[in-house]
Design a protein around this motif. Structure first.
Motif, PDB file in Angstrom:
ATOM      1  N   ALA A 254       0.676  -1.106   0.008  1.00 22.91           N
ATOM      2  CA  ALA A 254      -0.115   0.043  -0.019  1.00 22.91           C
ATOM      3  C   ALA A 254       0.953   1.150   0.001  1.00 22.91           C
ATOM      4  O   ALA A 254       0.492   1.945  -0.628  1.00 22.91           O
ATOM      5  CB  ALA A 254      -0.880   0.123   1.247  1.00 22.91           C
TER       6      ALA A 254
ATOM      7  N   LEU B 267       0.822   4.120  -2.798  1.00 24.02           N
ATOM      8  CA  LEU B 267       0.364   5.531  -2.429  1.00 24.02           C
ATOM      9  C   LEU B 267       1.260   6.704  -2.427  1.00 24.02           C
ATOM     10  O   LEU B 267       1.070   7.818  -2.254  1.00 24.02           O
ATOM     11  CB  LEU B 267      -0.137   5.516  -1.049  1.00 24.02           C
ATOM     12  CG  LEU B 267      -1.283   4.813  -0.782  1.00 24.02           C
ATOM     13  CD1 LEU B 267      -1.712   4.469   0.677  1.00 24.02           C
ATOM     14  CD2 LEU B 267      -2.472   5.304  -1.278  1.00 24.02           C
TER      15      LEU B 267
ATOM     16  N   GLN C 297      -3.193   4.853  -6.621  1.00 20.30           N
ATOM     17  CA  GLN C 297      -3.456   5.359  -5.163  1.00 20.30           C
ATOM     18  C   GLN C 297      -4.712   4.737  -4.594  1.00 20.30           C
ATOM     19  O   GLN C 297      -4.638   4.422  -3.568  1.00 20.30           O
ATOM     20  CB  GLN C 297      -3.384   6.882  -5.112  1.00 20.30           C
ATOM     21  CG  GLN C 297      -2.023   7.280  -5.741  1.00 20.30           C
ATOM     22  CD  GLN C 297      -1.745   8.758  -5.646  1.00 20.30           C
ATOM     23  OE1 GLN C 297      -3.119   9.433  -5.392  1.00 20.30           O
ATOM     24  NE2 GLN C 297      -0.703   9.411  -5.680  1.00 20.30           N
ATOM     25  N   ALA C 298      -5.885   4.861  -5.299  1.00 23.20           N
ATOM     26  CA  ALA C 298      -6.966   4.265  -4.974  1.00 23.20           C
ATOM     27  C   ALA C 298      -6.995   2.590  -4.548  1.00 23.20           C
ATOM     28  O   ALA C 298      -7.456   2.130  -3.612  1.00 23.20           O
ATOM     29  CB  ALA C 298      -8.000   4.456  -5.904  1.00 23.20           C
TER      30      ALA C 298
ATOM     31  N   ARG D 235      -5.120   2.551  -1.297  1.00 25.41           N
ATOM     32  CA  ARG D 235      -6.037   2.662  -0.027  1.00 25.41           C
ATOM     33  C   ARG D 235      -6.886   1.638   0.184  1.00 25.41           C
ATOM     34  O   ARG D 235      -7.147   1.297   1.341  1.00 25.41           O
ATOM     35  CB  ARG D 235      -6.734   3.937  -0.245  1.00 25.41           C
ATOM     36  CG  ARG D 235      -5.974   5.398  -0.114  1.00 25.41           C
ATOM     37  CD  ARG D 235      -6.908   6.534  -0.223  1.00 25.41           C
ATOM     38  NE  ARG D 235      -7.335   6.787  -1.596  1.00 25.41           N
ATOM     39  CZ  ARG D 235      -6.793   7.583  -2.303  1.00 25.41           C
ATOM     40  NH1 ARG D 235      -5.615   7.821  -2.085  1.00 25.41           N
ATOM     41  NH2 ARG D 235      -7.400   7.633  -3.538  1.00 25.41           N
ATOM     42  N   LYS D 236      -7.253   0.708  -0.711  1.00 24.59           N
ATOM     43  CA  LYS D 236      -8.173  -0.301  -0.549  1.00 24.59           C
ATOM     44  C   LYS D 236      -7.656  -1.455  -0.027  1.00 24.59           C
ATOM     45  O   LYS D 236      -7.817  -1.990   0.828  1.00 24.59           O
ATOM     46  CB  LYS D 236      -8.618  -0.790  -1.869  1.00 24.59           C
ATOM     47  CG  LYS D 236      -9.837  -2.040  -2.030  1.00 24.59           C
ATOM     48  CD  LYS D 236     -10.438  -1.944  -3.141  1.00 24.59           C
ATOM     49  CE  LYS D 236     -11.613  -2.046  -2.934  1.00 24.59           C
ATOM     50  NZ  LYS D 236     -12.675  -1.771  -4.122  1.00 24.59           N
TER      51      LYS D 236
ATOM     52  N   ALA E 286      -4.656  -1.385   1.882  1.00 24.12           N
ATOM     53  CA  ALA E 286      -3.959  -0.971   3.100  1.00 24.12           C
ATOM     54  C   ALA E 286      -4.502  -1.582   4.375  1.00 24.12           C
ATOM     55  O   ALA E 286      -5.860  -1.719   4.545  1.00 24.12           O
ATOM     56  CB  ALA E 286      -3.988   0.500   3.302  1.00 24.12           C
TER      57      ALA E 286
END
Length: 81
Positions: free
Chosen positions: A40, A44, A53-54, A57-58, A60
């Motif tokens: 992650a 990021l 980046q999305a 975040r998912k 992580a």
């Protein structure tokens, strides 16, 4: 190699990877959490595409304040009464 054999190998490879992931999650949840965190963080970075980046975040790991023995969900120990 014909297409049917290639599809069969791909299906088997996916099944093996999914099986290995499930075993790793069951046997080493702390390691899985560290791997998810490292991946992650790599996704990021500010210079990455928005969809990467999305995805970062998912995947992580969720932040928890407990910090149990294995870094997992803190539900494997005995219940306190």
């Amino acid at each position: 190699m014909d297409a049917g054999l290639l599809v069969q190998y791909l299906i088997i490879a996916v099944a093996v990877l999914v099986s290995a992931w499930v075993v790793l999650k069951k046997q080493a949840p702390g390691t899985v959490r560290r791997l998810r965190g490292a991946l992650a963080l790599a996704l990021l970075k500010p210079d990455r595409a928005a969809w990467l980046q999305a995805l970062g975040r998912k995947i992580a790991p969720p932040a928890n304040g407990g910090g149990g023995a294995c870094g997992g969900c803190d539900s494997c120990g005995p219940t306190k009464k």
